[in-house]
Design an enzyme around this catalytic site. Structure first.
Site, PDB file in Angstrom:
ATOM      1  N   GLU A 169       0.888  -1.172   0.000  1.00 22.03           N
ATOM      2  CA  GLU A 169       0.000   0.000   0.000  1.00 22.03           C
ATOM      3  C   GLU A 169       0.914   1.206   0.000  1.00 22.03           C
ATOM      4  O   GLU A 169       1.629   1.456   0.959  1.00 22.03           O
ATOM      5  CB  GLU A 169      -0.928  -0.012   1.210  1.00 22.03           C
ATOM      6  CG  GLU A 169      -2.064   0.993   1.126  1.00 22.03           C
ATOM      7  CD  GLU A 169      -1.713   2.353   1.701  1.00 22.03           C
ATOM      8  OE1 GLU A 169      -1.408   3.267   0.898  1.00 22.03           O
ATOM      9  OE2 GLU A 169      -1.739   2.503   2.927  1.00 22.03           O
TER      10      GLU A 169
ATOM     11  N   CYS B 207      -1.622   9.219   2.911  1.00 19.67           N
ATOM     12  CA  CYS B 207      -1.624   8.709   1.538  1.00 19.67           C
ATOM     13  C   CYS B 207      -2.981   8.905   0.877  1.00 19.67           C
ATOM     14  O   CYS B 207      -3.063   9.151  -0.331  1.00 19.67           O
ATOM     15  CB  CYS B 207      -1.277   7.217   1.534  1.00 19.67           C
ATOM     16  SG  CYS B 207       0.372   6.832   2.119  1.00 19.67           S
TER      17      CYS B 207
END
Length: 458
Positions: A230, A264
């Site tokens: 990720e 993010c």
């Protein structure tokens, strides 16, 4: 022995503490123990593993105030947000415990009068879990807990920016009755992470930058082991003209500024329909102005510091590059004079070109670029003009338009209006350079495993 020094980025980088950097022999020994015990950990079965994990989450729950304080000191996150992180991810820990057994249940794939076929999920083996600093407790929970529950043994490395948080995580996991070798932690910078990834491990679970994720992916390819990655994001937020402009501005500002913009999944490129652009900007400025910039340990603070001086210098470079190329500052906050450390003023930019760093790169800080668009097609084009594809947000009251645009956005998540994708039942993963593999939900548990088919004759 080399030390990993932890400093407070919101207190002029004063010393918080230090830990010893793990040596190559220590890393190798931890991995060797994890390999030696992986079969016994697998054979315990999911029910027993769940029971062994319950006291661990209970201790985290009892010490959540302590954990939150360490997060605030090491990474500059406002104390209210640190408490929210710890409380929320303890909830995630419990969700993993409650749902792993059903997620790994045997499935009959075929049956007739002569045969029965079933699918089972078995652990991959030793997992190298490497996590970032922006949600240091949360990412530790997401990386360590599902791996242990499905039957993988874990060697864990937290970010070099928050080693003291790592020490507490290690202490609490080892305070209980986990068999020797099931969980271990190593400390250091990227070199330690590289050594761990190149060790005799069977799976790499990583959250962090796309650059580092790509590097680990190459290591995994050479070793022929699985990765769950990720990575970075440059999420687009799209605002169409058929909205309540003030509410839309509030939603998008909040989607940008959590954790000082170091997320993010934050909205980093805001696309606003041209017909409402001029009216929208003052509302966005008003919301930015309402945020309290201050010391992270102050209960009133909404926006604290960046994590480190290097992050401050990176953000300054990105913004200065864009200003040199013609970007304009629509709004920039004034920092209180008493703040010393990695603070950056909340900033709104416009007159953005696609060759500017704030458009091309992931911007980790309280800076938002705003771009007008003329048509639905142009909005989609702008949204997809990035190497990233982690998430996105659309604000509109036109359901047909929302569905059309959502189907064309190249991202793993589309949040609509105030929609919140963060439910653990939802699989989570990114497109393009934002990730590989899936976390969360039934699919997330199964990604950490190997699939085996057993075919019986009757």
């Amino acid at each position: 022995m080399p030390k990993l020094v932890s400093t407070n980025p919101a207190k002029n980088y004063e010393l918080v503490g230090e830990v010893s950097v793990s040596t190559a022999s220590e890393i190798a020994e931890n991995v060797k123990k994890a390999q030696a015990t992986k079969e016994a950990w697998k054979e315990l079965g999911v029910k027993k593993r769940v029971e062994l994990m319950k006291p661990i989450v209970e201790e985290f729950e009892g010490r959540q105030g302590e954990v939150a304080q360490i997060i605030t000191k090491e990474v500059g996150k406002p104390i209210r947000q640190s408490r929210d992180e710890v409380r929320g991810y303890i909830g995630d820990f419990k969700w993993f415990i409650e749902n792993v057994e059903s997620s790994l249940a045997e499935q009959v794939t075929f049956e007739d009068e002569k045969s029965l076929h079933k699918m089972v999920h078995e652990p991959s083996g030793v997992a190298a879990v490497i996590t970032p600093w922006n949600f240091p407790f949360g990412m530790a929970v997401w990386g360590i807990v599902p791996n242990l529950l499905v039957g993988n043994t874990v060697v864990f490395k937290t970010s070099e920016e928050c080693p003291l948080l790592g020490k507490v995580v290690e202490e609490i996991f080892l305070n209980h009755d986990l068999p020797d070798g099931v969980f271990a932690e190593v400390y250091g910078n990227g070199n330690v992470g590289e050594q761990l990834a190149k060790s005799d491990i069977n799976l790499i679970w990583f959250t962090g930058s796309s650059k580092t994720g790509g590097f680990l992916y190459k290591i995994a390819a050479d070793k022929f082991v699985k990765v769950i990655l990720e990575m970075g994001g440059s999420n687009p937020g799209i605002v169409f003209e058929d909205v309540d402009i003030e509410k839309a501005a509030n939603i998008m500002a909040d989607a940008r500024l959590l954790n000082c913009g170091q997320d993010c999944s934050a909205v980093k490129r805001l696309l606003v329909e041209e017909s409402i652009y001029k009216e929208f900007i003052p509302h966005l400025k008003k919301t930015f102005k309402s945020k309290v910039i201050g010391s992270p340990d102050d209960e009133k603070t909404d926006v604290g510091s960046l994590v480190a001086k290097r992050q401050l210098e990176l953000l300054e470079g990105q913004v200065n590059d864009s200003l040199d190329k013609g970007a304009k500052i629509v709004y920039q906050a004034k920092l209180p004079k008493n703040l010393k450390g990695a603070f950056y003023p909340l900033t709104i930019l416009n007159n953005i070109d696609k060759d500017m760093r704030v458009w091309r790169e992931e911007v980790f800080g309280p800076v938002l670029s705003v771009v007008p668009f003329k048509t639905e097609e142009e909005a989609v084009e702008f949204a997809n003009d990035t190497i990233y594809g982690l998430g996105s947000r659309i604000i509109s009251n036109d359901k047909e338009k929302i569905d059309r645009v959502a189907s064309k956005i190249e991202a793993g998540t589309v949040e609509v209006n105030k929609g919140d994708r963060w439910l653990l039942c939802n699989p989570y993963g990114g497109y393009k350079n934002s990730g590989m593999g899936i976390e969360h939900g039934t699919r997330g548990f199964q990604e950490l495993c190997r699939v085996k088919i057993i075919a019986y004759s009757k």
